[in-house]
Scaffold this active site. Structure first.
Site, PDB file in Angstrom:
ATOM      1  N   LEU A  83       0.814  -1.218   0.000  1.00  0.00           N
ATOM      2  CA  LEU A  83       0.000   0.000   0.000  1.00  0.00           C
ATOM      3  C   LEU A  83       0.847   1.268   0.000  1.00  0.00           C
ATOM      4  O   LEU A  83       0.319   2.357  -0.248  1.00  0.00           O
ATOM      5  CB  LEU A  83      -0.907   0.055   1.234  1.00  0.00           C
ATOM      6  N   THR A 132      -5.656   1.959  -7.733  1.00  0.00           N
ATOM      7  CA  THR A 132      -6.761   2.920  -7.649  1.00  0.00           C
ATOM      8  C   THR A 132      -7.580   2.978  -8.943  1.00  0.00           C
ATOM      9  O   THR A 132      -7.041   2.742 -10.032  1.00  0.00           O
ATOM     10  CB  THR A 132      -6.194   4.330  -7.354  1.00  0.00           C
ATOM     11  N   ASP A 133      -8.838   3.358  -8.809  1.00  0.00           N
ATOM     12  CA  ASP A 133      -9.679   3.532 -10.008  1.00  0.00           C
ATOM     13  C   ASP A 133      -9.179   4.686 -10.884  1.00  0.00           C
ATOM     14  O   ASP A 133      -9.540   4.777 -12.060  1.00  0.00           O
ATOM     15  CB  ASP A 133     -11.154   3.742  -9.627  1.00  0.00           C
ATOM     16  N   GLU A 134      -8.341   5.566 -10.300  1.00  0.00           N
ATOM     17  CA  GLU A 134      -7.897   6.742 -11.068  1.00  0.00           C
ATOM     18  C   GLU A 134      -7.041   6.370 -12.269  1.00  0.00           C
ATOM     19  O   GLU A 134      -6.859   7.184 -13.176  1.00  0.00           O
ATOM     20  CB  GLU A 134      -7.146   7.718 -10.161  1.00  0.00           C
ATOM     21  N   TYR A 157      -0.310  11.816 -10.108  1.00  0.00           N
ATOM     22  CA  TYR A 157      -0.573  10.711  -9.171  1.00  0.00           C
ATOM     23  C   TYR A 157      -1.068   9.476  -9.918  1.00  0.00           C
ATOM     24  O   TYR A 157      -0.520   8.379  -9.779  1.00  0.00           O
ATOM     25  CB  TYR A 157      -1.603  11.131  -8.107  1.00  0.00           C
ATOM     26  N   LYS A 161       0.573   5.714 -10.450  1.00  0.00           N
ATOM     27  CA  LYS A 161      -0.077   4.455 -10.039  1.00  0.00           C
ATOM     28  C   LYS A 161      -0.232   3.532 -11.256  1.00  0.00           C
ATOM     29  O   LYS A 161      -0.039   2.319 -11.157  1.00  0.00           O
ATOM     30  CB  LYS A 161      -1.447   4.722  -9.401  1.00  0.00           C
ATOM     31  N   PRO A 212     -13.495  24.697   1.221  1.00  0.00           N
ATOM     32  CA  PRO A 212     -13.120  24.974  -0.166  1.00  0.00           C
ATOM     33  C   PRO A 212     -13.611  23.899  -1.133  1.00  0.00           C
ATOM     34  O   PRO A 212     -13.080  22.786  -1.168  1.00  0.00           O
ATOM     35  CB  PRO A 212     -11.585  24.980  -0.111  1.00  0.00           C
ATOM     36  N   ASN A 256     -19.538  16.222  -5.503  1.00  0.00           N
ATOM     37  CA  ASN A 256     -18.857  16.812  -4.341  1.00  0.00           C
ATOM     38  C   ASN A 256     -19.763  17.777  -3.569  1.00  0.00           C
ATOM     39  O   ASN A 256     -19.824  17.734  -2.340  1.00  0.00           O
ATOM     40  CB  ASN A 256     -17.594  17.562  -4.779  1.00  0.00           C
TER      41      ASN A 256
HETATM   42  P1  NAD Z   1      -1.695   7.386   2.787  1.00  0.00           P
HETATM   43  O1  NAD Z   1      -1.049   8.531   2.084  1.00  0.00           O
HETATM   44  O2  NAD Z   1      -2.617   7.645   3.915  1.00  0.00           O
HETATM   45  O3  NAD Z   1      -0.561   6.391   3.338  1.00  0.00           O
HETATM   46  C1  NAD Z   1       0.576   6.038   2.605  1.00  0.00           C
HETATM   47  C2  NAD Z   1       1.553   5.353   3.549  1.00  0.00           C
HETATM   48  O4  NAD Z   1       2.699   4.962   2.783  1.00  0.00           O
HETATM   49  C3  NAD Z   1       2.062   6.252   4.678  1.00  0.00           C
HETATM   50  O5  NAD Z   1       2.035   5.550   5.903  1.00  0.00           O
HETATM   51  C4  NAD Z   1       3.490   6.578   4.270  1.00  0.00           C
HETATM   52  O6  NAD Z   1       4.363   6.808   5.369  1.00  0.00           O
HETATM   53  C5  NAD Z   1       3.873   5.309   3.517  1.00  0.00           C
HETATM   54  N1  NAD Z   1       4.965   5.517   2.559  1.00  0.00           N
HETATM   55  C6  NAD Z   1       5.060   6.511   1.621  1.00  0.00           C
HETATM   56  N2  NAD Z   1       6.212   6.380   0.931  1.00  0.00           N
HETATM   57  C7  NAD Z   1       6.845   5.283   1.421  1.00  0.00           C
HETATM   58  C8  NAD Z   1       8.055   4.620   1.108  1.00  0.00           C
HETATM   59  N3  NAD Z   1       8.875   5.098   0.156  1.00  0.00           N
HETATM   60  N4  NAD Z   1       8.396   3.508   1.785  1.00  0.00           N
HETATM   61  C9  NAD Z   1       7.580   3.029   2.780  1.00  0.00           C
HETATM   62  N5  NAD Z   1       6.427   3.627   3.126  1.00  0.00           N
HETATM   63  C10 NAD Z   1       6.054   4.739   2.460  1.00  0.00           C
HETATM   64  O7  NAD Z   1      -2.392   6.538   1.644  1.00  0.00           O
HETATM   65  P2  NAD Z   1      -3.795   5.783   1.635  1.00  0.00           P
HETATM   66  O8  NAD Z   1      -4.869   6.731   1.300  1.00  0.00           O
HETATM   67  O9  NAD Z   1      -3.902   4.946   2.859  1.00  0.00           O
HETATM   68  O10 NAD Z   1      -3.580   4.837   0.359  1.00  0.00           O
HETATM   69  C11 NAD Z   1      -2.914   3.588   0.479  1.00  0.00           C
HETATM   70  C12 NAD Z   1      -2.818   2.949  -0.879  1.00  0.00           C
HETATM   71  O11 NAD Z   1      -4.113   2.755  -1.419  1.00  0.00           O
HETATM   72  C13 NAD Z   1      -2.061   3.796  -1.899  1.00  0.00           C
HETATM   73  O12 NAD Z   1      -1.293   2.931  -2.705  1.00  0.00           O
HETATM   74  C14 NAD Z   1      -3.152   4.466  -2.708  1.00  0.00           C
HETATM   75  O13 NAD Z   1      -2.713   4.735  -4.024  1.00  0.00           O
HETATM   76  C15 NAD Z   1      -4.220   3.400  -2.684  1.00  0.00           C
HETATM   77  N6  NAD Z   1      -5.604   3.880  -2.787  1.00  0.00           N
HETATM   78  C16 NAD Z   1      -6.062   4.861  -1.979  1.00  0.00           C
HETATM   79  C17 NAD Z   1      -7.398   5.261  -2.054  1.00  0.00           C
HETATM   80  C18 NAD Z   1      -7.970   6.334  -1.153  1.00  0.00           C
HETATM   81  O14 NAD Z   1      -9.116   6.728  -1.338  1.00  0.00           O
HETATM   82  N7  NAD Z   1      -7.244   6.829  -0.161  1.00  0.00           N
HETATM   83  C19 NAD Z   1      -8.255   4.632  -2.972  1.00  0.00           C
HETATM   84  C20 NAD Z   1      -7.736   3.638  -3.802  1.00  0.00           C
HETATM   85  C21 NAD Z   1      -6.414   3.256  -3.684  1.00  0.00           C
HETATM   86  O1  DAU Z   2     -10.379   7.388  -6.513  1.00  0.00           O
HETATM   87  C1  DAU Z   2      -9.420   6.913  -5.625  1.00  0.00           C
HETATM   88  C2  DAU Z   2      -8.528   8.060  -5.187  1.00  0.00           C
HETATM   89  O2  DAU Z   2      -9.294   8.887  -4.315  1.00  0.00           O
HETATM   90  C3  DAU Z   2      -7.255   7.577  -4.488  1.00  0.00           C
HETATM   91  O3  DAU Z   2      -6.478   6.829  -5.392  1.00  0.00           O
HETATM   92  C4  DAU Z   2      -6.443   8.778  -3.974  1.00  0.00           C
HETATM   93  O4  DAU Z   2      -5.316   8.312  -3.249  1.00  0.00           O
HETATM   94  C5  DAU Z   2      -7.345   9.584  -3.055  1.00  0.00           C
HETATM   95  O5  DAU Z   2      -6.652  10.740  -2.601  1.00  0.00           O
HETATM   96  C6  DAU Z   2      -8.631   9.999  -3.765  1.00  0.00           C
HETATM   97  O6  DAU Z   2      -8.361  10.983  -4.819  1.00  0.00           O
HETATM   98  P1  DAU Z   2      -9.324  12.243  -5.054  1.00  0.00           P
HETATM   99  O7  DAU Z   2      -8.573  13.294  -5.731  1.00  0.00           O
HETATM  100  O8  DAU Z   2     -10.616  11.802  -5.645  1.00  0.00           O
HETATM  101  O9  DAU Z   2      -9.619  12.616  -3.499  1.00  0.00           O
HETATM  102  P2  DAU Z   2      -9.679  14.039  -2.739  1.00  0.00           P
HETATM  103  O10 DAU Z   2     -10.203  13.766  -1.374  1.00  0.00           O
HETATM  104  O11 DAU Z   2      -8.416  14.791  -2.861  1.00  0.00           O
HETATM  105  O12 DAU Z   2     -10.793  14.826  -3.554  1.00  0.00           O
HETATM  106  C7  DAU Z   2     -12.101  14.300  -3.705  1.00  0.00           C
HETATM  107  C8  DAU Z   2     -12.893  15.277  -4.575  1.00  0.00           C
HETATM  108  O13 DAU Z   2     -13.102  16.491  -3.840  1.00  0.00           O
HETATM  109  C9  DAU Z   2     -12.165  15.691  -5.838  1.00  0.00           C
HETATM  110  O14 DAU Z   2     -13.115  15.859  -6.868  1.00  0.00           O
HETATM  111  C10 DAU Z   2     -11.530  17.033  -5.489  1.00  0.00           C
HETATM  112  C11 DAU Z   2     -12.515  17.624  -4.505  1.00  0.00           C
HETATM  113  N1  DAU Z   2     -11.947  18.481  -3.442  1.00  0.00           N
HETATM  114  C12 DAU Z   2     -10.918  18.015  -2.719  1.00  0.00           C
HETATM  115  C13 DAU Z   2     -10.349  18.746  -1.712  1.00  0.00           C
HETATM  116  C14 DAU Z   2      -9.175  18.243  -0.905  1.00  0.00           C
HETATM  117  C15 DAU Z   2     -12.513  19.723  -3.177  1.00  0.00           C
HETATM  118  O15 DAU Z   2     -13.482  20.147  -3.837  1.00  0.00           O
HETATM  119  N2  DAU Z   2     -11.982  20.455  -2.166  1.00  0.00           N
HETATM  120  C16 DAU Z   2     -10.905  20.046  -1.433  1.00  0.00           C
HETATM  121  O16 DAU Z   2     -10.440  20.788  -0.533  1.00  0.00           O
END
Ligand code: NAD
Ligand code: DAU
Length: 351
Positions: A83, A132-134, A157, A161, A212, A256
């Site tokens: 992860l 990720t779906d992105e 980003y 990925k 915001p 949003n």
């Molecule tokens: P996060 O940013 O909260 O956590 C990332 C973690 O990775 C942190 O603990 C950080 O210290 C660690 N890390 C970063 N660089 C590192 C390195 N070089 N070596 C070891 N550890 C390192 O991320 P998250 O939101 O928990 O996402 C986790 C995974 O799931 C990611 O791969 C992300 O792309 C994927 N993902 C996230 C979402 C989402 O909505 N957050 C959705 C789909 C997929």
């Molecule tokens: O779809 C999965 C992804 O979802 C993960 O892979 C990423 O790690 C995770 O960060 C997330 O990406 P998004 O860009 O969709 O998430 P974020 O929370 O940054 O933003 C969600 C939506 O809200 C996006 O359309 C941007 C908008 N946004 C975000 C922030 C931070 C705002 O309008 N205002 C804000 O301040």
């Protein structure tokens, strides 16, 4: 079968839920959490499992192949759930190279290290990559991403990925390396770092700061409660087929602006204030460059083949999330003040 699992990025948002789930549900397994503790890594997320006999933490970088290999050998690691990543789109627009290094080169380093350590026998080994779906890009008003949708990443980003996914597939095809990829939609829930939409809005409402909303707030995301993502990861880890990709989604699309309105209502209720109070903080700001319009996931393959579906509906998940932030004000204070970064020194300095 007992497993010895290396979880990378286990101190982050999703990783900490996965670590807690595996440590608690599988006492016969050994869980080793390898995390660099970047700004997003917070060991306070894991205080609940810190003393568990089947858990250990190592501070380390996935880019350090020699270190990764030594941990794998010393711990007898037979599986990896990967992860660790840079995860925030807005940061990737500022420092794209950091994303290429951590997400692409980091994943490649981990793959290469695992292949070297496991080279004598790949039987019973698994490299599970969390994506990720992105990577699929952006949808118009209709349609869903399936596992067959072409990759079309549009932010640094998502490009990083997608690059990491390509390397995982290349290892499967070139070396018969046992790897699985899952691609999930937007997660929300406890321990979410307040740079992302939902926790940022919760924090700002508590602080009375502007909310915001980028552009007109018309972008759509498919939200999944983080514990449902952890349960999907558990299912795929145990029953998924190597070489396959699985989509994970909440079937829960929100614009949003509608989401922010709903969150404002939940927060006003929680804070026992007149309905409409939080909404006054909504501020439309400059849009995110290249802002993807809509993500929506078809996760029918995962349901059909492995029987998984989400269990937490959005109103319930949102209330649970808000309650968690109120019950864990100290966590939020530590994150916003930076105090959480001293936790490692405090807890691990004499270990
Ligand atoms: P996060 O940013 O909260 O956590 C990332 C973690 O990775 C942190 O603990 C950080 O210290 C660690 N890390 C970063 N660089 C590192 C390195 N070089 N070596 C070891 N550890 C390192 O991320 P998250 O939101 O928990 O996402 C986790 C995974 O799931 C990611 O791969 C992300 O792309 C994927 N993902 C996230 C979402 C989402 O909505 N957050 C959705 C789909 C997929
Ligand atoms: O779809 C999965 C992804 O979802 C993960 O892979 C990423 O790690 C995770 O960060 C997330 O990406 P998004 O860009 O969709 O998430 P974020 O929370 O940054 O933003 C969600 C939506 O809200 C996006 O359309 C941007 C908008 N946004 C975000 C922030 C931070 C705002 O309008 N205002 C804000 O301040």
């Amino acid at each position: 079968m007992k497993r010895r699992i290396l979880i990378t990025g286990g101190a982050g948002f999703i990783g900490s839920h996965v670590v807690r789930r595996f440590v608690k549900n599988y006492p016969a397994y050994k869980i080793v959490n390898l995390d660099k503790l970047t700004y997003a890594g917070n060991l306070e997320n894991l205080s609940e499992v810190e003393g568990s006999p089947n858990y250990s933490f190592v501070k380390g970088d996935v880019l350090d192949g020699a270190f990764v290999k030594s941990v794998m050998v010393n711990e007898g690691i037979d599986s990896i759930i990967h992860l660790a990543a840079e995860s925030h789109v807005d940061r990737s627009l500022e420092t794209p190279a950091d994303f290429a290094v951590t997400n692409v080169v980091g994943t490649l380093t981990l793959l290469h290290s695992a292949r070297e350590v496991w080279k004598s026998a790949l039987d019973g080994k698994l490299f599970y990559h969390i994506s990720t779906d992105e990577v699929y890009g952006s949808l118009g008003a209709t349609g869903l991403f399936t596992e067959e949708s072409p990759m079309d990443p549009r932010s640094p980003y998502s490009a990083s990925k997608a690059g990491s996914d390509h390397f995982v597939s290349a290892f499967s095809h070139s070396y018969g390396f046992p790897a699985i990829i899952s691609r999930c939609s937007n997660n929300y829930g406890p321990n979410h770092f307040p740079e992302k939409l939902i926790p940022l809005m919760i924090h700002n409402i508590i602080q009375g700061k502007p909310l915001p909303v980028y552009g007109k707030g018309e972008n759509v995301r498919d939200w999944l409660y983080v514990e449902d993502h952890a349960s999907a990861i558990d299912t795929i880890f145990h029953s998924g087929r190597p070489g396959e990709v699985y989509n994970i989604g909440g079937n829960n699309e929100w614009k949003n602006i509608d989401l922010v309105h709903l969150l404002c209502q939940v927060m006003d209720q929680k804070m026992k204030r007149t309905p409409g109070t939080a909404e006054q903080l909504i501020t439309f700001v400059k849009d995110r460059p290249g802002h993807d319009l809509r993500y929506a996931i078809d996760s029918s393959k995962l349901k059909r083949e492995l029987g998984w579906s989400p269990s937490v509906d959005f109103p319930t998940g949102l209330k649970k999330t808000v309650n968690w932030y109120f019950d864990n004000k100290e966590w939020l204070e530590h994150v916003t003040s930076g105090a959480y970064r001293q936790y490692y020194d405090r807890m691990y300095s004499n270990r």
